[in-house]
Scaffold this motif. Structure first.
Motif, mmCIF file in Angstrom:
data_model
loop_
_atom_site.group_PDB
_atom_site.id
_atom_site.type_symbol
_atom_site.label_atom_id
_atom_site.label_comp_id
_atom_site.label_asym_id
_atom_site.label_seq_id
_atom_site.Cartn_x
_atom_site.Cartn_y
_atom_site.Cartn_z
ATOM 1 N N ASP A 54 71.809 32.251 76.941
ATOM 2 C CA ASP A 54 72.017 33.233 76.004
ATOM 3 C C ASP A 54 73.139 32.950 75.275
ATOM 4 O OD1 ASP A 54 72.571 35.391 74.383
ATOM 5 O OD2 ASP A 54 72.325 36.869 76.039
ATOM 6 N N LEU A 55 73.033 32.286 74.253
ATOM 7 C CA LEU A 55 73.970 31.701 73.348
ATOM 8 C C LEU A 55 74.795 32.499 72.668
ATOM 9 C CD1 LEU A 55 72.334 28.052 72.451
ATOM 10 C CD2 LEU A 55 73.552 28.814 74.449
ATOM 11 N N SER A 56 74.181 33.846 72.504
ATOM 12 C CA SER A 56 75.073 34.897 71.675
ATOM 13 C C SER A 56 76.194 35.409 72.222
ATOM 14 C CB SER A 56 73.868 35.936 71.513
ATOM 15 O OG SER A 56 73.810 36.551 72.540
ATOM 16 N N LEU A 70 82.274 48.420 85.268
ATOM 17 C CA LEU A 70 82.426 46.882 86.119
ATOM 18 C C LEU A 70 82.930 46.072 84.971
ATOM 19 C CD1 LEU A 70 79.042 46.980 88.155
ATOM 20 C CD2 LEU A 70 81.318 47.522 88.999
ATOM 21 N N ALA A 71 83.567 45.015 85.580
ATOM 22 C CA ALA A 71 84.036 44.025 84.757
ATOM 23 C C ALA A 71 83.645 42.559 85.459
ATOM 24 C CB ALA A 71 85.367 44.157 84.459
ATOM 25 N N ILE A 72 83.267 41.582 85.040
ATOM 26 C CA ILE A 72 83.283 40.323 85.699
ATOM 27 C C ILE A 72 83.341 39.018 84.953
ATOM 28 C CG2 ILE A 72 80.654 39.998 84.895
ATOM 29 C CD1 ILE A 72 79.750 38.972 87.759
ATOM 30 N N VAL A 73 83.852 38.173 85.583
ATOM 31 C CA VAL A 73 83.875 36.673 85.113
ATOM 32 C C VAL A 73 83.119 35.826 86.240
ATOM 33 C CG1 VAL A 73 86.053 36.842 83.649
ATOM 34 C CG2 VAL A 73 86.354 36.160 86.142
ATOM 35 N N PHE A 74 82.340 34.918 85.546
ATOM 36 C CA PHE A 74 81.355 34.267 86.478
ATOM 37 C C PHE A 74 81.458 32.919 85.795
ATOM 38 C CE2 PHE A 74 76.742 33.450 85.957
ATOM 39 C CZ PHE A 74 76.312 32.919 87.032
ATOM 40 N N ASN A 75 81.200 31.867 86.974
ATOM 41 C CA ASN A 75 80.981 30.333 86.654
ATOM 42 C C ASN A 75 79.949 29.874 87.348
ATOM 43 O OD1 ASN A 75 81.259 27.468 86.341
ATOM 44 N ND2 ASN A 75 82.813 27.393 88.064
ATOM 45 N N GLY A 76 78.865 29.242 86.971
ATOM 46 C CA GLY A 76 77.783 28.809 87.427
ATOM 47 C C GLY A 76 76.624 29.373 86.662
ATOM 48 N N CYS A 77 75.287 29.481 87.519
ATOM 49 C CA CYS A 77 74.087 29.752 87.015
ATOM 50 C C CYS A 77 73.115 30.246 88.163
ATOM 51 C CB CYS A 77 73.328 28.536 86.378
ATOM 52 S SG CYS A 77 71.670 28.794 85.535
ATOM 53 N N ILE A 78 72.564 31.534 87.798
ATOM 54 C CA ILE A 78 71.575 32.182 88.686
ATOM 55 C C ILE A 78 70.119 31.822 88.124
ATOM 56 C CG2 ILE A 78 70.688 34.271 89.591
ATOM 57 C CD1 ILE A 78 73.709 33.358 90.376
ATOM 58 N N TYR A 79 69.480 30.976 88.973
ATOM 59 C CA TYR A 79 68.470 30.241 88.352
ATOM 60 C C TYR A 79 67.113 31.387 88.528
ATOM 61 C CZ TYR A 79 70.934 26.074 89.273
ATOM 62 O OH TYR A 79 71.939 25.243 89.160
ATOM 63 N N ASN A 80 66.993 32.251 89.203
ATOM 64 C CA ASN A 80 65.961 33.342 89.320
ATOM 65 C C ASN A 80 66.522 34.655 88.531
ATOM 66 O OD1 ASN A 80 68.033 33.938 91.322
ATOM 67 N ND2 ASN A 80 66.370 34.821 92.587
ATOM 68 N N TYR A 81 67.417 34.269 87.836
ATOM 69 C CA TYR A 81 67.759 35.560 86.977
ATOM 70 C C TYR A 81 66.664 36.334 86.055
ATOM 71 C CZ TYR A 81 68.070 33.779 81.990
ATOM 72 O OH TYR A 81 67.778 33.319 80.939
ATOM 73 N N VAL A 253 63.733 21.727 91.227
ATOM 74 C CA VAL A 253 63.662 21.208 90.064
ATOM 75 C C VAL A 253 63.559 22.035 88.813
ATOM 76 C CG1 VAL A 253 63.079 19.189 88.670
ATOM 77 C CG2 VAL A 253 63.506 18.893 91.089
ATOM 78 N N ARG A 254 62.261 22.733 89.028
ATOM 79 C CA ARG A 254 61.902 23.594 88.057
ATOM 80 C C ARG A 254 62.636 24.804 87.777
ATOM 81 N NH1 ARG A 254 57.595 25.522 90.510
ATOM 82 N NH2 ARG A 254 56.333 23.723 90.236
ATOM 83 N N ARG A 255 63.392 25.098 88.861
ATOM 84 C CA ARG A 255 64.298 26.179 88.582
ATOM 85 C C ARG A 255 65.420 25.699 87.776
ATOM 86 N NH1 ARG A 255 64.173 28.007 95.243
ATOM 87 N NH2 ARG A 255 62.759 29.956 94.873
ATOM 88 N N ARG A 256 66.003 24.349 87.886
ATOM 89 C CA ARG A 256 67.222 24.058 87.207
ATOM 90 C C ARG A 256 66.687 23.511 86.066
ATOM 91 N NH1 ARG A 256 67.386 24.617 92.166
ATOM 92 N NH2 ARG A 256 69.126 25.182 93.348
ATOM 93 N N MET A 257 65.537 23.715 85.303
ATOM 94 C CA MET A 257 65.399 23.502 84.002
ATOM 95 C C MET A 257 65.548 24.680 83.198
ATOM 96 S SD MET A 257 61.475 21.671 84.789
ATOM 97 C CE MET A 257 61.179 21.842 82.860
ATOM 98 N N VAL A 258 66.034 25.878 83.579
ATOM 99 C CA VAL A 258 66.145 26.988 82.850
ATOM 100 C C VAL A 258 67.550 26.807 82.193
ATOM 101 C CG1 VAL A 258 67.566 28.016 84.802
ATOM 102 C CG2 VAL A 258 66.489 29.509 82.865
ATOM 103 N N ALA A 259 67.489 26.752 80.757
ATOM 104 C CA ALA A 259 68.458 26.694 80.009
ATOM 105 C C ALA A 259 68.179 26.826 78.436
ATOM 106 C CB ALA A 259 69.044 25.014 80.020
ATOM 107 N N ASP A 260 69.191 27.275 77.707
ATOM 108 C CA ASP A 260 68.503 27.144 76.133
ATOM 109 C C ASP A 260 69.095 26.203 75.341
ATOM 110 O OD1 ASP A 260 67.458 29.721 76.468
ATOM 111 O OD2 ASP A 260 69.444 31.004 76.501
#
Length: 590
Positions: A54-56, A70-81, A253-260
């Motif tokens: 989500d580059l927006s 709620l407020a959050i700061v997050f580092n990483g990636c949830i592959y099954n989001y 491996v398939r999960r970790r392909m998720v990206a824009d």
């Protein structure tokens, strides 16, 4: 992949946005694409963003959900989001963004502390509840994403990197003797919560820490790795395990392909990274960017494995990039490499990953990497001797530790000498249920402790120095859990990783699988000679080192006189080990 930080007051006085800004400024490489901060009374949060999903601007952080408070700061990636997002939408939640950060917010609101059980990914996050004043910190199961803490009498600071906390200028930087003992026994591994500095701790993996508004907190360990087999597991044929490993790895491996944005691969030419390339090709990836690095020969040892990475690149038609690093460039890059380290890391390949990441970041923002396969599937030479062990603690320390307690007494100044902390730590870990055999105990310890604070930390630090996100499919927790059920004899057979090699034969050329085991070679740092020896000598004998008085002078002189004569059981240079710690301290002005 980003940098997060925060300043929290437990005395109901305002937090410091200035402190947060200092930490954010130090973490620009981790998140070069955007910056944001949030402050509400006793809480100030900061975020440096690397745009992957989500580059927006809707996905900008800190992310605030005023409706839920709620407020959050997050580092990483949830592959099954995407699956979790659909589930939460079905429960009536409304979304204003399309990425994984907002999914964590809604998941916390819906499921509370149990939300992390549903996450498949790598993560470190801080979540603030407006109405209760609670702060929630969490780290992924296997510690892929870092989270450092600096506790104050009246508050807390946290950040994705240790140097970011140092930038605040109010940190106890005296040496932690427990951490020093670990560093010099476990080739630089320092298990959590310790770091080399007394004033900075790190949140352990698989841990959620919930702070109440007044500062009291409780830790919830939400995942424990088991390495044990029941009768049904032992009755499963090897070919069935092989197929389950391959199928689960394909999913990882398939999960970790998720990206824009495009995803590449760090290709060493070994089994692990080659298998990732093969599986990505099977998933339909074409024109995949792959990257390898090599160095000049030294001490008669070859400095690259291009012949194997070339084989895979040609077989799959990848866009292959080979980076060759001459010795002159290697030595001039060392100070930058030390600066990129959140903690001192002695492995020779730190500088290799640093330079490789610099080149990779010119082409892609995300790469998959093969870290973890040797720990999860028993690829190292110290595992087979443990198969018949009747004294697991003694045998593990014998094959793995860099030195014994007697030698350690000759290494450090008496002020830093104390109990046999590292052996005591191993003994405590080995007592935990869920790993009955000596080899199972060793595999669990290496996967949950050593892995996070050596190769995984190394890859995070060196890739993030160039705004590059590294994903590690072999640390998908479902694959790790599956591997724990596989009998040890199927892992250590024929030199190690046998069951993974059998899975690999279904995908990649056998020549890559049946080759001698290789390591990421940087010969010039293993055989310290010429300008490298003078560089090390200057570091260990300058005024700063003398005043610190960390190492015994006689021991340092012995190492400097004959560097090649003092090698650890795992083929590391003892001179490089002590020198790197001093280099790291001096680089960070400690």
């Amino acid at each position: 992949m980003c940098g997060i930080c925060g300043d929290i007051s437990f005395k109901r006085v305002p937090a410091s946005l200035t402190v947060v800004q200092k930490m954010m400024a130090q973490m620009i490489p981790r998140g070069p694409d955007a910056v944001g901060s949030y402050m509400q009374g006793p809480v100030a949060l900061g975020h440096r963003r690397l745009k992957i999903i989500d580059l927006s601007e809707r996905a900008q952080q800190p992310m605030i959900d005023s409706e839920l408070g709620l407020a959050i700061v997050f580092n990483g990636c949830i592959y099954n989001y995407p699956e979790l997002r659909a589930m939460l939408k079905g429960m009536g939640y409304r979304f204003f963004s399309h990425g994984d950060t907002e999914v964590i917010l809604k998941a916390w609101h819906a499921w509370g502390p149990d939300c992390v059980q549903r996450f498949n990914g790598m993560f470190a996050f801080a979540l603030f509840e407006r109405d209760s004043g609670r702060l929630i910190l969490a780290r992924d199961r296997l510690g892929i994403k870092p989270l450092y803490l600096c506790e104050k009498p009246d508050g807390l600071r946290f950040a994705s990197s240790l140097p970011a906390l140092l930038a605040t200028g109010d940190v106890d930087t005296s040496i932690d003797p427990v951490a020093l003992h670990h560093y010099l026994h476990w080739h630089a591994v320092v298990p959590p919560p310790h770091t080399m500095l007394r004033g900075i701790r790190k949140l352990p993996p698989a841990t959620m820490r919930i702070y109440e508004a007044g500062g009291s907190f409780q830790d919830h360990i939400y995942w424990r790795m088991a390495v044990e087999q029941n009768e049904e597991d032992r009755a499963i044929p090897a070919e069935v395990w092989r197929d389950q490993v391959l199928g689960t790895l394909k999913t990882a491996v398939r999960r970790r392909m998720v990206a824009d944005v495009p995803v590449g691969v760090l290709l060493s030419g070994g089994l692990d990274s080659s298998l990732l390339v093969g599986l990505l090709a099977e998933e339909g990836q074409r024109g995949l960017n792959t990257f390898s690095v090599g160095f000049e020969e030294a001490g008669g040892e070859k400095g690259d494995e291009f012949q194997y990475s070339d084989l895979i690149a040609e077989h799959y038609g990848t866009r292959h990039h080979k980076i060759f690093v001459p010795s002159a460039r290697l030595i001039e890059t060392l100070p930058q490499t030390f600066a990129a380290m959140s903690e001192p890391m002695v492995s020779y390949d730190n500088v290799g990953f640093f330079l490789l990441s610099q080149e990779v970041s010119k082409h892609v923002k995300v790469v998959q990497s093969g870290q973890g396969a040797d720990e999860v599937f028993a690829g190292y030479h110290w595992y087979p001797p443990l198969a018949e062990s009747t004294d697991p603690v003694a045998d593990y320390c014998r094959v793995f530790f860099d030195r014994d307690q007697e030698e350690y007494s000759r290494v450090v100044h008496p002020d830093f000498f104390g109990a046999d902390y590292s052996r005591e730590f191993v003994a405590a870990c080995f007592e935990h249920p869920g790993a009955p055999l000596a080899i199972d105990k060793a595999l669990r310890l290496d996967t949950t402790i050593m892995l996070a604070d050596d190769p995984v930390k190394r890859v995070d630090n060196m890739t993030m120095a160039w705004g590059l996100e590294a994903r590690v499919p072999f640390l998908d927790h479902e694959l790790v859990e599956l591997a724990g059920r596989i009998p040890a004899e199927l892992k250590i057979r024929e030199g190690g990783k046998w069951i993974l090699k059998e899975a690999g034969r279904q995908v990649i050329p056998h020549a890559v699988i049946d080759r001698p085991k290789g390591y990421f070679p940087v010969p010039a740092l293993k055989y310290i000679q010429g300008p490298y020896l003078e560089f090390v000598r200057a570091t260990l004998t300058n005024e700063t080192a003398r005043q610190r008085n960390l190492f015994n002078k006689d021991y340092v002189d012995l190492l400097l006189e004959e560097p090649d004569a003092h090698i650890t059981p795992l083929r590391g240079s003892k001179l490089w080990q002590v020198a790197l710690l001093e280099m790291w301290l001096q680089t960070h002005n400690i």
